[in-house]
Design a protein around this motif. Sequence first.
Motif, PDB file in Angstrom:
ATOM      1  N   GLY A 194       0.777  -1.235   0.000  1.00 22.59           N
ATOM      2  CA  GLY A 194       0.000   0.000   0.000  1.00 22.59           C
ATOM      3  C   GLY A 194       0.804   1.278   0.000  1.00 22.59           C
ATOM      4  O   GLY A 194       0.275   2.354   0.270  1.00 22.59           O
ATOM      5  N   LYS A 195       2.088   1.187  -0.318  1.00 21.30           N
ATOM      6  CA  LYS A 195       2.940   2.385  -0.322  1.00 21.30           C
ATOM      7  C   LYS A 195       2.477   3.409  -1.348  1.00 21.30           C
ATOM      8  O   LYS A 195       2.350   4.589  -1.037  1.00 21.30           O
ATOM      9  N   THR A 196       2.242   2.959  -2.565  1.00 23.08           N
ATOM     10  CA  THR A 196       1.867   3.890  -3.633  1.00 23.08           C
ATOM     11  C   THR A 196       0.540   4.563  -3.337  1.00 23.08           C
ATOM     12  O   THR A 196       0.419   5.788  -3.480  1.00 23.08           O
ATOM     13  N   SER A 197      -0.444   3.814  -2.890  1.00 25.26           N
ATOM     14  CA  SER A 197      -1.745   4.426  -2.596  1.00 25.26           C
ATOM     15  C   SER A 197      -1.635   5.394  -1.411  1.00 25.26           C
ATOM     16  O   SER A 197      -2.271   6.452  -1.407  1.00 25.26           O
ATOM     17  N   ALA A 198      -0.806   5.065  -0.432  1.00 27.68           N
ATOM     18  CA  ALA A 198      -0.603   5.981   0.703  1.00 27.68           C
ATOM     19  C   ALA A 198       0.061   7.272   0.221  1.00 27.68           C
ATOM     20  O   ALA A 198      -0.360   8.374   0.604  1.00 27.68           O
ATOM     21  N   LEU A 199       1.077   7.156  -0.648  1.00 29.65           N
ATOM     22  CA  LEU A 199       1.741   8.355  -1.161  1.00 29.65           C
ATOM     23  C   LEU A 199       0.808   9.173  -2.048  1.00 29.65           C
ATOM     24  O   LEU A 199       0.854  10.404  -2.030  1.00 29.65           O
ATOM     25  N   GLN A 200      -0.050   8.500  -2.810  1.00 30.22           N
ATOM     26  CA  GLN A 200      -1.029   9.236  -3.622  1.00 30.22           C
ATOM     27  C   GLN A 200      -1.981  10.013  -2.724  1.00 30.22           C
ATOM     28  O   GLN A 200      -2.331  11.157  -3.032  1.00 30.22           O
ATOM     29  N   ASP A 201      -2.397   9.418  -1.625  1.00 23.67           N
ATOM     30  CA  ASP A 201      -3.271  10.092  -0.671  1.00 23.67           C
ATOM     31  C   ASP A 201      -2.560  11.292  -0.046  1.00 23.67           C
ATOM     32  O   ASP A 201      -3.121  12.389   0.051  1.00 23.67           O
ATOM     33  N   VAL A 202      -1.302  11.116   0.352  1.00 19.79           N
ATOM     34  CA  VAL A 202      -0.523  12.225   0.918  1.00 19.79           C
ATOM     35  C   VAL A 202      -0.379  13.333  -0.119  1.00 19.79           C
ATOM     36  O   VAL A 202      -0.529  14.514   0.192  1.00 19.79           O
ATOM     37  N   HIS A 203      -0.108  12.956  -1.361  1.00 21.75           N
ATOM     38  CA  HIS A 203       0.016  13.939  -2.453  1.00 21.75           C
ATOM     39  C   HIS A 203      -1.270  14.757  -2.599  1.00 21.75           C
ATOM     40  O   HIS A 203      -1.221  15.980  -2.695  1.00 21.75           O
ATOM     41  N   GLU A 204      -2.415  14.093  -2.602  1.00 22.25           N
ATOM     42  CA  GLU A 204      -3.697  14.792  -2.743  1.00 22.25           C
ATOM     43  C   GLU A 204      -3.962  15.724  -1.569  1.00 22.25           C
ATOM     44  O   GLU A 204      -4.503  16.816  -1.748  1.00 22.25           O
ATOM     45  N   ARG A 205      -3.557  15.323  -0.385  1.00 27.73           N
ATOM     46  CA  ARG A 205      -3.844  16.108   0.814  1.00 27.73           C
ATOM     47  C   ARG A 205      -2.846  17.239   1.053  1.00 27.73           C
ATOM     48  O   ARG A 205      -3.188  18.236   1.683  1.00 27.73           O
ATOM     49  N   THR A 206      -1.602  17.090   0.554  1.00 22.89           N
ATOM     50  CA  THR A 206      -0.570  18.089   0.852  1.00 22.89           C
ATOM     51  C   THR A 206      -0.086  18.840  -0.384  1.00 22.89           C
ATOM     52  O   THR A 206       0.638  19.820  -0.251  1.00 22.89           O
ATOM     53  N   GLN A 207      -0.405  18.337  -1.555  1.00 23.05           N
ATOM     54  CA  GLN A 207       0.083  18.883  -2.834  1.00 23.05           C
ATOM     55  C   GLN A 207       1.594  18.724  -3.008  1.00 23.05           C
ATOM     56  O   GLN A 207       2.178  19.336  -3.902  1.00 23.05           O
ATOM     57  N   ALA A 208       2.243  17.917  -2.188  1.00 21.38           N
ATOM     58  CA  ALA A 208       3.667  17.620  -2.369  1.00 21.38           C
ATOM     59  C   ALA A 208       3.824  16.803  -3.647  1.00 21.38           C
ATOM     60  O   ALA A 208       2.995  15.940  -3.942  1.00 21.38           O
ATOM     61  N   PRO A 209       4.860  17.072  -4.435  1.00 18.31           N
ATOM     62  CA  PRO A 209       5.042  16.321  -5.675  1.00 18.31           C
ATOM     63  C   PRO A 209       5.301  14.842  -5.406  1.00 18.31           C
ATOM     64  O   PRO A 209       6.034  14.494  -4.479  1.00 18.31           O
ATOM     65  N   LEU A 210       4.670  14.001  -6.221  1.00 21.23           N
ATOM     66  CA  LEU A 210       4.859  12.550  -6.159  1.00 21.23           C
ATOM     67  C   LEU A 210       5.700  12.167  -7.367  1.00 21.23           C
ATOM     68  O   LEU A 210       5.260  12.323  -8.513  1.00 21.23           O
ATOM     69  N   ILE A 211       6.914  11.690  -7.126  1.00 18.68           N
ATOM     70  CA  ILE A 211       7.890  11.455  -8.188  1.00 18.68           C
ATOM     71  C   ILE A 211       8.133   9.960  -8.359  1.00 18.68           C
ATOM     72  O   ILE A 211       8.488   9.267  -7.401  1.00 18.68           O
ATOM     73  N   ASN A 212       7.961   9.483  -9.582  1.00 14.33           N
ATOM     74  CA  ASN A 212       8.282   8.105  -9.934  1.00 14.33           C
ATOM     75  C   ASN A 212       9.777   8.083 -10.278  1.00 14.33           C
ATOM     76  O   ASN A 212      10.171   8.421 -11.389  1.00 14.33           O
ATOM     77  N   VAL A 213      10.611   7.720  -9.319  1.00 15.37           N
ATOM     78  CA  VAL A 213      12.059   7.799  -9.475  1.00 15.37           C
ATOM     79  C   VAL A 213      12.549   6.896 -10.609  1.00 15.37           C
ATOM     80  O   VAL A 213      13.376   7.305 -11.424  1.00 15.37           O
ATOM     81  N   ASN A 214      12.048   5.660 -10.686  1.00 12.40           N
ATOM     82  CA  ASN A 214      12.489   4.753 -11.749  1.00 12.40           C
ATOM     83  C   ASN A 214      12.266   5.365 -13.126  1.00 12.40           C
ATOM     84  O   ASN A 214      13.147   5.329 -13.980  1.00 12.40           O
ATOM     85  N   LEU A 215      11.108   5.943 -13.344  1.00 10.46           N
ATOM     86  CA  LEU A 215      10.776   6.530 -14.637  1.00 10.46           C
ATOM     87  C   LEU A 215      11.647   7.736 -14.945  1.00 10.46           C
ATOM     88  O   LEU A 215      12.260   7.828 -16.012  1.00 10.46           O
ATOM     89  N   GLU A 216      11.713   8.663 -14.018  1.00 16.47           N
ATOM     90  CA  GLU A 216      12.467   9.902 -14.240  1.00 16.47           C
ATOM     91  C   GLU A 216      13.962   9.620 -14.421  1.00 16.47           C
ATOM     92  O   GLU A 216      14.605  10.177 -15.313  1.00 16.47           O
ATOM     93  N   LEU A 217      14.511   8.765 -13.580  1.00 14.50           N
ATOM     94  CA  LEU A 217      15.946   8.500 -13.621  1.00 14.50           C
ATOM     95  C   LEU A 217      16.334   7.653 -14.828  1.00 14.50           C
ATOM     96  O   LEU A 217      17.363   7.909 -15.463  1.00 14.50           O
ATOM     97  N   SER A 218      15.525   6.668 -15.169  1.00  8.90           N
ATOM     98  CA  SER A 218      15.876   5.799 -16.301  1.00  8.90           C
ATOM     99  C   SER A 218      15.941   6.583 -17.603  1.00  8.90           C
ATOM    100  O   SER A 218      16.779   6.302 -18.458  1.00  8.90           O
ATOM    101  N   ARG A 219      15.096   7.588 -17.764  1.00  5.26           N
ATOM    102  CA  ARG A 219      15.162   8.433 -18.957  1.00  5.26           C
ATOM    103  C   ARG A 219      16.515   9.119 -19.079  1.00  5.26           C
ATOM    104  O   ARG A 219      17.058   9.252 -20.172  1.00  5.26           O
ATOM    105  N   LEU A 220      17.055   9.554 -17.952  1.00  5.89           N
ATOM    106  CA  LEU A 220      18.322  10.283 -17.955  1.00  5.89           C
ATOM    107  C   LEU A 220      19.529   9.358 -18.067  1.00  5.89           C
ATOM    108  O   LEU A 220      20.593   9.773 -18.539  1.00  5.89           O
ATOM    109  N   LEU A 221      19.381   8.112 -17.645  1.00  4.74           N
ATOM    110  CA  LEU A 221      20.495   7.170 -17.660  1.00  4.74           C
ATOM    111  C   LEU A 221      20.656   6.448 -18.999  1.00  4.74           C
ATOM    112  O   LEU A 221      21.713   5.883 -19.276  1.00  4.74           O
ATOM    113  N   LEU A 222      19.631   6.469 -19.826  1.00  7.22           N
ATOM    114  CA  LEU A 222      19.622   5.687 -21.066  1.00  7.22           C
ATOM    115  C   LEU A 222      20.860   5.885 -21.936  1.00  7.22           C
ATOM    116  O   LEU A 222      21.418   4.923 -22.442  1.00  7.22           O
ATOM    117  N   ASP A 223      21.265   7.099 -22.156  1.00  5.62           N
ATOM    118  CA  ASP A 223      22.354   7.388 -23.089  1.00  5.62           C
ATOM    119  C   ASP A 223      23.736   7.399 -22.440  1.00  5.62           C
ATOM    120  O   ASP A 223      24.722   7.712 -23.111  1.00  5.62           O
TER     121      ASP A 223
END
Length: 158
Positions: A33-62
């Motif tokens: 339930g980590k992702t759903s808990a973080l989504q709930d925190v994001h909705e309640r606090t407006q803190a950015p929710l970052i998918n690290v694997n997605l963001e970082l893998s794009r930068l590491l590819l080349d």
Amino acid sequence: MAEPLADQVIEKIGQAAFLYHRLVLLVTPPGGGKTSALQDVHERTQAPLINVNLELSRLLLDLTERNRVLQLPGLLSNILDSFPGDVALLDNVELLFDVSLRQDPLRLFQGLSRNRILVVAFSGSIEGNHIAYAAPDHPEYKRYAIKDFLVVGTETSL
């Protein structure tokens, strides 16, 4: 009945503001339930929710394997800097445990948590005064003493 994970995380965010390492680890086994808990925190606090694997893998590819190892900490810092606010929610951080990247994920999180509060989804378990990532016989296995950061988990909240 146990307090929902999102409520526990929000409570720990308030406590983390006063620590040297403003780091909160949300520790549960995969599917806990980590992702759903973080989504709930994001909705309640407006803190950015970052998918690290997605963001970082794009930068590491080349990058070559050697440059991935060398540049990963700076790339992760740049990713965080691209999002506003004093709190960031990090989900899907498994890539950081890849043995070929030769990183210590907890050390990375601690360094980055000096500039803002980080809440990190950590797939693992709480074992007394330690947290563990993966099984002991797995190449990505890491075990850390619970020290200098806060922990929220399904088994217990420390």
